[in-house]
Design a protein around this motif. Sequence first.
Motif, mmCIF file in Angstrom:
data_model
loop_
_atom_site.group_PDB
_atom_site.id
_atom_site.type_symbol
_atom_site.label_atom_id
_atom_site.label_comp_id
_atom_site.label_asym_id
_atom_site.label_seq_id
_atom_site.Cartn_x
_atom_site.Cartn_y
_atom_site.Cartn_z
ATOM 1 N N ASP A 89 0.831 -1.195 0.000
ATOM 2 C CA ASP A 89 0.000 0.000 0.000
ATOM 3 C C ASP A 89 0.868 1.248 0.000
ATOM 4 O O ASP A 89 1.412 1.644 1.033
ATOM 5 C CB ASP A 89 -0.942 -0.004 1.210
ATOM 6 C CG ASP A 89 -1.966 -1.114 1.111
ATOM 7 O OD1 ASP A 89 -2.576 -1.260 0.040
ATOM 8 O OD2 ASP A 89 -2.142 -1.841 2.104
ATOM 9 N N HIS A 90 1.005 1.854 -1.173
ATOM 10 C CA HIS A 90 1.878 3.007 -1.369
ATOM 11 C C HIS A 90 1.063 4.197 -1.865
ATOM 12 O O HIS A 90 0.216 4.062 -2.744
ATOM 13 C CB HIS A 90 2.960 2.670 -2.400
ATOM 14 C CG HIS A 90 3.811 3.836 -2.768
ATOM 15 N ND1 HIS A 90 3.651 4.518 -3.961
ATOM 16 C CD2 HIS A 90 4.812 4.462 -2.107
ATOM 17 C CE1 HIS A 90 4.536 5.497 -4.018
ATOM 18 N NE2 HIS A 90 5.254 5.500 -2.911
ATOM 19 N N ILE A 91 1.342 5.372 -1.293
ATOM 20 C CA ILE A 91 0.727 6.621 -1.735
ATOM 21 C C ILE A 91 1.784 7.432 -2.473
ATOM 22 O O ILE A 91 2.834 7.738 -1.918
ATOM 23 C CB ILE A 91 0.206 7.443 -0.537
ATOM 24 C CG1 ILE A 91 -0.835 6.655 0.256
ATOM 25 C CG2 ILE A 91 -0.365 8.782 -1.022
ATOM 26 C CD1 ILE A 91 -1.192 7.301 1.593
ATOM 27 N N ASN A 92 1.494 7.766 -3.708
ATOM 28 C CA ASN A 92 2.352 8.662 -4.479
ATOM 29 C C ASN A 92 1.865 10.084 -4.180
ATOM 30 O O ASN A 92 0.873 10.546 -4.741
ATOM 31 C CB ASN A 92 2.259 8.345 -5.972
ATOM 32 C CG ASN A 92 3.141 9.231 -6.819
ATOM 33 O OD1 ASN A 92 3.392 10.382 -6.493
ATOM 34 N ND2 ASN A 92 3.587 8.690 -7.939
ATOM 35 N N VAL A 93 2.544 10.765 -3.263
ATOM 36 C CA VAL A 93 2.115 12.084 -2.803
ATOM 37 C C VAL A 93 2.164 13.104 -3.939
ATOM 38 O O VAL A 93 1.320 13.996 -4.024
ATOM 39 C CB VAL A 93 2.956 12.544 -1.591
ATOM 40 C CG1 VAL A 93 2.540 13.931 -1.119
ATOM 41 C CG2 VAL A 93 2.836 11.536 -0.445
ATOM 42 N N LYS A 94 3.113 12.974 -4.819
ATOM 43 C CA LYS A 94 3.243 13.902 -5.954
ATOM 44 C C LYS A 94 1.990 13.862 -6.830
ATOM 45 O O LYS A 94 1.421 14.899 -7.175
ATOM 46 C CB LYS A 94 4.479 13.530 -6.768
ATOM 47 C CG LYS A 94 4.816 14.459 -7.897
ATOM 48 C CD LYS A 94 6.108 14.006 -8.575
ATOM 49 C CE LYS A 94 6.665 15.040 -9.501
ATOM 50 N NZ LYS A 94 7.959 14.613 -10.064
ATOM 51 N N THR A 95 1.559 12.658 -7.173
ATOM 52 C CA THR A 95 0.359 12.497 -7.991
ATOM 53 C C THR A 95 -0.882 12.933 -7.225
ATOM 54 O O THR A 95 -1.743 13.638 -7.775
ATOM 55 C CB THR A 95 0.218 11.029 -8.448
ATOM 56 O OG1 THR A 95 1.369 10.688 -9.222
ATOM 57 C CG2 THR A 95 -1.037 10.818 -9.275
#
Length: 185
Positions: free
Chosen positions: A126-132
């Motif tokens: 479970d990874h969040i791409n903060v940039k996107t």
Amino acid sequence: MKTTDHILIIDLEATCWDDRPPRGQESEIIEIGVCLMNAGNGRILRSEGILVKPQFSAVSPFCTELTSITPQMLDDEGILLEDALDILRAEYDSENLTWASYGNYDLNMLRDQARKFRVDYPLGDDHINVKTLFGDLHPAVRKSVGMARALGELNLKLEGTHHRGVDDARNITKILYWCLQQYKT
């Protein structure tokens, strides 16, 4: 995404050069910046920069200028990547938390380095791409922007040394918390 009260924010620094790497060298992790954030209030519960000794490359003067990480720092304080990943697992419960980074570089680099060094990948799926996420949520931003610009868009100050993993992880935490707040409004 895992339901969690805490999110782990990771920012990597790696060996780099002004141009191409010297023959026989390749980019590898030299710092794992990590913050454990309380997702409810945005507070940083714990943070550190784990210095990692590169095995197949040297820290160039360009890399030191960019990150402030010197070869001497890595000689004195750096540990092997395997030991650094063990710290993530043991001290941050990294395999069981949702984690975030600014972009996919950190995700891909960690996966590549774990595979290259034949060590277990230390993070959950479970990874969040903060940039996107930031680009999707901020009304004035129509494309992905760098971390420093994202902070500026939010009228937040970039604290610490840009391109130091631990400082960048703390700054990313501020952006991520803003993003999470947008879901509450």
